[in-house]
Write a protein that holds these residues in place. Structure first.
Motif, mmCIF file in Angstrom:
data_model
loop_
_atom_site.group_PDB
_atom_site.id
_atom_site.type_symbol
_atom_site.label_atom_id
_atom_site.label_comp_id
_atom_site.label_asym_id
_atom_site.label_seq_id
_atom_site.Cartn_x
_atom_site.Cartn_y
_atom_site.Cartn_z
ATOM 1 N N TRP A 46 -10.455 0.303 -8.627
ATOM 2 C CA TRP A 46 -9.514 1.231 -9.276
ATOM 3 C C TRP A 46 -8.995 2.249 -8.269
ATOM 4 C CZ3 TRP A 46 -7.250 1.925 -14.053
ATOM 5 C CH2 TRP A 46 -6.617 3.144 -14.243
ATOM 6 N N LYS A 47 -9.898 2.800 -7.476
ATOM 7 C CA LYS A 47 -9.497 3.831 -6.516
ATOM 8 C C LYS A 47 -8.473 3.286 -5.522
ATOM 9 C CE LYS A 47 -11.436 7.059 -3.154
ATOM 10 N NZ LYS A 47 -12.654 7.536 -2.471
ATOM 11 N N LEU A 48 -8.655 2.040 -5.099
ATOM 12 C CA LEU A 48 -7.712 1.431 -4.160
ATOM 13 C C LEU A 48 -6.378 1.097 -4.834
ATOM 14 C CD1 LEU A 48 -10.192 -0.998 -2.338
ATOM 15 C CD2 LEU A 48 -9.072 0.990 -1.312
ATOM 16 N N SER A 49 -6.432 0.714 -6.127
ATOM 17 C CA SER A 49 -5.229 0.216 -6.806
ATOM 18 C C SER A 49 -4.346 1.326 -7.356
ATOM 19 C CB SER A 49 -5.639 -0.730 -7.952
ATOM 20 O OG SER A 49 -6.441 -1.786 -7.469
ATOM 21 N N ASP A 50 -4.953 2.424 -7.812
ATOM 22 C CA ASP A 50 -4.165 3.527 -8.371
ATOM 23 C C ASP A 50 -3.568 4.329 -7.216
ATOM 24 O OD1 ASP A 50 -3.025 5.373 -10.027
ATOM 25 O OD2 ASP A 50 -4.896 6.460 -10.433
ATOM 26 N N VAL A 72 -10.540 -11.313 -4.939
ATOM 27 C CA VAL A 72 -11.133 -11.273 -3.593
ATOM 28 C C VAL A 72 -12.640 -11.041 -3.679
ATOM 29 C CG1 VAL A 72 -11.269 -9.849 -1.509
ATOM 30 C CG2 VAL A 72 -9.035 -10.567 -2.360
ATOM 31 N N LYS A 73 -13.036 -10.109 -4.553
ATOM 32 C CA LYS A 73 -14.461 -9.792 -4.692
ATOM 33 C C LYS A 73 -15.219 -10.949 -5.326
ATOM 34 C CE LYS A 73 -17.710 -7.000 -3.830
ATOM 35 N NZ LYS A 73 -18.063 -6.747 -2.433
ATOM 36 N N LEU A 74 -14.612 -11.605 -6.301
ATOM 37 C CA LEU A 74 -15.265 -12.742 -6.958
ATOM 38 C C LEU A 74 -15.451 -13.919 -6.003
ATOM 39 C CD1 LEU A 74 -13.542 -12.691 -10.476
ATOM 40 C CD2 LEU A 74 -15.912 -12.119 -9.949
ATOM 41 N N GLU A 75 -14.592 -13.985 -4.995
ATOM 42 C CA GLU A 75 -14.723 -15.049 -3.990
ATOM 43 C C GLU A 75 -15.775 -14.724 -2.934
ATOM 44 O OE1 GLU A 75 -10.804 -15.517 -2.472
ATOM 45 O OE2 GLU A 75 -10.015 -16.460 -4.304
ATOM 46 N N GLY A 76 -16.391 -13.526 -3.050
ATOM 47 C CA GLY A 76 -17.488 -13.173 -2.149
ATOM 48 C C GLY A 76 -17.083 -12.349 -0.946
ATOM 49 N N HIS A 77 -15.819 -11.886 -0.900
ATOM 50 C CA HIS A 77 -15.364 -11.070 0.231
ATOM 51 C C HIS A 77 -15.594 -9.583 -0.057
ATOM 52 C CE1 HIS A 77 -13.576 -14.683 1.863
ATOM 53 N NE2 HIS A 77 -12.913 -14.879 0.736
ATOM 54 N N GLY A 78 -15.577 -8.766 1.001
ATOM 55 C CA GLY A 78 -15.753 -7.322 0.856
ATOM 56 C C GLY A 78 -14.440 -6.627 0.555
ATOM 57 N N LEU A 79 -14.538 -5.365 0.145
ATOM 58 C CA LEU A 79 -13.357 -4.550 -0.125
ATOM 59 C C LEU A 79 -13.074 -3.645 1.065
ATOM 60 C CD1 LEU A 79 -14.145 -3.461 -3.797
ATOM 61 C CD2 LEU A 79 -12.470 -5.183 -3.078
ATOM 62 N N PRO A 80 -11.809 -3.418 1.382
ATOM 63 C CA PRO A 80 -11.488 -2.515 2.499
ATOM 64 C C PRO A 80 -11.757 -1.071 2.103
ATOM 65 C CG PRO A 80 -9.480 -3.188 1.393
ATOM 66 C CD PRO A 80 -10.595 -3.974 0.753
ATOM 67 N N PRO A 81 -12.180 -0.217 3.044
ATOM 68 C CA PRO A 81 -12.382 1.201 2.714
ATOM 69 C C PRO A 81 -11.070 1.900 2.367
ATOM 70 C CG PRO A 81 -12.665 0.814 5.075
ATOM 71 C CD PRO A 81 -12.544 -0.520 4.436
ATOM 72 N N GLU A 82 -9.974 1.454 2.975
ATOM 73 C CA GLU A 82 -8.636 1.961 2.664
ATOM 74 C C GLU A 82 -7.685 0.776 2.592
ATOM 75 O OE1 GLU A 82 -7.389 4.805 5.499
ATOM 76 O OE2 GLU A 82 -8.941 6.274 5.005
ATOM 77 N N GLU A 92 -7.120 10.439 -1.065
ATOM 78 C CA GLU A 92 -7.299 9.486 0.022
ATOM 79 C C GLU A 92 -6.160 9.637 1.010
ATOM 80 O OE1 GLU A 92 -6.807 4.769 0.207
ATOM 81 O OE2 GLU A 92 -8.461 5.418 -1.033
ATOM 82 N N ASN A 93 -6.495 9.775 2.259
ATOM 83 C CA ASN A 93 -5.470 9.926 3.289
ATOM 84 C C ASN A 93 -5.087 8.560 3.807
ATOM 85 O OD1 ASN A 93 -5.554 12.741 3.177
ATOM 86 N ND2 ASN A 93 -7.388 12.771 4.476
ATOM 87 N N GLY A 94 -3.805 8.239 3.787
ATOM 88 C CA GLY A 94 -3.358 6.945 4.270
ATOM 89 C C GLY A 94 -2.405 7.093 5.432
ATOM 90 N N GLU A 95 -2.346 6.104 6.258
ATOM 91 C CA GLU A 95 -1.407 6.106 7.376
ATOM 92 C C GLU A 95 -0.035 5.664 6.882
ATOM 93 O OE1 GLU A 95 -2.114 7.123 10.374
ATOM 94 O OE2 GLU A 95 -4.184 7.563 9.830
ATOM 95 N N GLY A 96 0.981 5.955 7.633
ATOM 96 C CA GLY A 96 2.317 5.493 7.299
ATOM 97 C C GLY A 96 2.403 3.984 7.285
ATOM 98 N N CYS A 97 3.191 3.416 6.364
ATOM 99 C CA CYS A 97 3.234 1.973 6.185
ATOM 100 C C CYS A 97 4.609 1.439 6.548
ATOM 101 C CB CYS A 97 2.932 1.613 4.729
ATOM 102 S SG CYS A 97 1.354 2.238 4.149
ATOM 103 N N GLU A 98 4.629 0.302 7.094
ATOM 104 C CA GLU A 98 5.889 -0.325 7.471
ATOM 105 C C GLU A 98 6.425 -1.112 6.284
ATOM 106 O OE1 GLU A 98 5.426 -2.637 10.934
ATOM 107 O OE2 GLU A 98 4.388 -1.063 12.046
#
Length: 546
Positions: A493-497, A518-528, A436-442
């Motif tokens: 898992w993919k987002l957390s690892d 977050v998912k159990l509360e009915g919200h979506g997951l971010p793609p990244e 997964e390609n990620g942008e630089g983080c502050e």
């Protein structure tokens, strides 16, 4: 140059680079002239356009109301559909084409059928009542880059169905005919059943009848199966197979996928492993649609060509039997009445399979409004071109088809949405950890998980980590206690690892726990992972990897 010189100039042969190009060329040159000459479009489907050959693979979702059709599509896309609504009552009242677009938008039916880049222009004959209940929802979504999806209105029963479609008033549209139009053009048909509503009404049976001839595209899904226990599920499955056997009237057993296709926790977890395997099989089938698209178009063109051949023989026979002057009306009535016998004669005379013939009753009804004197007799050159198409032209495309299949074998198929979680971490045996390609983080930005981390740390250390990390097996057992589907847990898992080592440290475990809540509360997951969700110790690492 003299006319004698020009006579010997030969036209260069057409160069066919793809199977789709070849099919378009064969249709325009050899099949379309025959369709037009014998009025094929007045009895069967309209002519094909370039968009019918060039469009992405399409998935048609059909079922009775409240079986979870729109929710199933939303589950695949992991995104809300513009203009859609979900509820226990009949909420989808129109045909919705869900396609890729740069921005979210809803295009009404009347505007949609004039777009030459969309494969819907031939829906115009169904009239304004249908077009007012037809729309296209466009949105940016990775799944829709590979396929398009057609959501259909829930099929009601009795008078409700007729009122909903405007039937009986003379101003409605023919619902089974619209289904048939789509069924002939899509690559896969998903027929959804609810584990609590197995009865097949007459209206639903009629709709399934409209899919006849496209059984190879059909996949049956028994949805909401998590609401019953194992013993009851066995009875439900048996009852469904018995009902389907009566409707389809074939000895072959249809493939039925069992599961709960939405992102909510499973109600009864007894059959979780079964649901995982069934979902993986169904997703693999859908993911392969782009690879098999050219083969499907070739198969549909051959099927159409065989029907055109039969239609030409029927029309020419009726023309030959008509008297030249007197008693035309009486002869027409007799010919329509004797159509089953005529079918048998043509079948024996020209050695044509009975399966190539159209529905006799339907054709009898259509013939009532046609003038037999305007029908055409057999034209040898047109029939010879059709025979050449079926016997040699299609065969010449097979090497090109195999080459395209080999090239497509290296491509991943449909990606994004729920398909992201099908091969992530420990949630699929032998699954690979995708890059997964990620942008630089502050580094300065606060970590939103911090406020609940003490709670997550207590759970983490109770699971007995080894050298400060939880193995995939231990993490999987705990994550599955949330009852979320494995495709969702795979994405979490993919987002957390974050460091892609196949294990979770305390920060990664806290992140996974947060995403589950977050998912159990009915919200979506971010793609990244956005910056605020990346664990502090991993931000510098992701920044150096970027």
């Amino acid at each position: 140059m003299s006319r004698w010189g020009r006579k010997n100039v030969k036209k260069a042969p057409e160069v066919i680079r793809t199977v789709t190009e070849g099919l378009k060329s064969l249709y325009r040159k050899k099949l379309l002239p025959l369709e037009q000459y014998y009025g094929f479009h007045d009895f069967h489907s309209p002519s094909l356009e370039d968009a019918d050959f060039d469009n992405k693979p399409m998935l048609l979702v059909v079922g009775q109301y409240s079986t979870g059709k729109t929710t199933f599509i939303k589950y695949l896309l992991e995104q809300d559909i513009p203009g859609s609504r979900v509820g226990p009552e009949p909420t989808t009242d129109c045909f919705t084409a869900i396609m890729h677009g740069e921005v979210e938008s809803v295009i009404p039916g009347n505007a949609l059928i004039v777009d030459p880049n969309k494969p819907f222009r031939k829906l115009n004959p169904f009239g304004n009542t249908f077009l007012n209940r037809f729309q296209c929802s466009q949105m940016p979504n990775q799944v829709l880059e590979s396929i398009s999806i057609i959501d259909t209105p829930g099929i009601l029963s009795g008078a409700k169905q007729r009122v909903s479609r405007g039937e009986g008033s003379g101003k409605g549209y023919d619902f089974p005919a619209v289904l048939r139009w789509f069924a002939e053009r899509v690559d896969r048909i998903i027929l959804l059943f609810d584990a609590h509503k197995l009865e097949i009404s007459d209206e639903f049976s009629e709709a399934i009848g409209a899919l006849k001839g496209n059984e190879d595209k059909l996949r049956v899904v028994l949805n909401k199966a998590d609401m019953v226990g194992t013993q009851q599920l066995m009875r439900v499955y048996g009852a469904l197979m018995w009902s389907l056997g009566k409707v389809f009237g074939t000895p072959e057993v249809l493939r039925v996928y069992i599961g709960s296709f939405w992102s909510e926790p499973l109600m009864v977890t007894d059959n979780r492993k079964l649901f995982e395997l069934e979902e993986e099989d169904l997703f693999t089938d859908i993911q392969n649609l782009p690879r098999n698209a050219a083969l499907r178009k070739l198969n549909d063109l051959v099927k159409r060509a065989r029907l055109v051949r039969v239609h030409a023989h029927i029309i020419s026979y009726l023309k030959q039997e008509m008297p030249s002057v007197f008693r035309k009306d009486n002869k027409k009535k007799n010919l329509i009445y004797e159509l089953p016998v005529i079918f048998s004669k043509i079948q024996l005379q020209h050695n044509i399979s009975a399966g190539d013939f159209p529905d006799c009753k339907k054709m009898q009804e259509q013939l009532m409004v046609h003038d037999f004197t305007k029908f055409k007799t057999l034209k040898p050159n047109l029939m010879a071109a059709l025979d050449e198409l079926l016997s040699s032209d299609i065969a010449k495309l097979m090497p090109l088809l195999r080459q395209e299949e080999l090239e497509a074998g290296d491509q991943p198929g449909v990606q994004g949405g729920a398909f992201l979680g099908t091969r992530a971490g420990p949630f699929t045996e032998g699954g690979l950890f995708a890059e997964e390609n990620g942008e630089g983080c502050e580094e300065e930005e606060d970590w939103v998980v911090n406020k609940d981390k003490p709670k997550y740390d207590e759970i983490f250390y109770n699971l007995a980590p080894s050298e400060g990390k939880l193995s995939g097996t231990k993490a999987k057992d705990w994550m599955e206690s949330s009852r979320l589907p494995n495709s969702v847990l795979g994405r979490i898992w993919k987002l957390s690892d974050v460091d892609r080592d196949g294990m979770l440290d305390d920060e990664e475990f806290a992140l996974a726990s947060h995403l589950i809540e977050v998912k159990l509360e009915g919200h979506g997951l971010p793609p990244e992972l956005p910056t605020r969700l990346i664990p502090p110790s991993k931000r510098r690492q992701k920044g150096s990897d970027a």
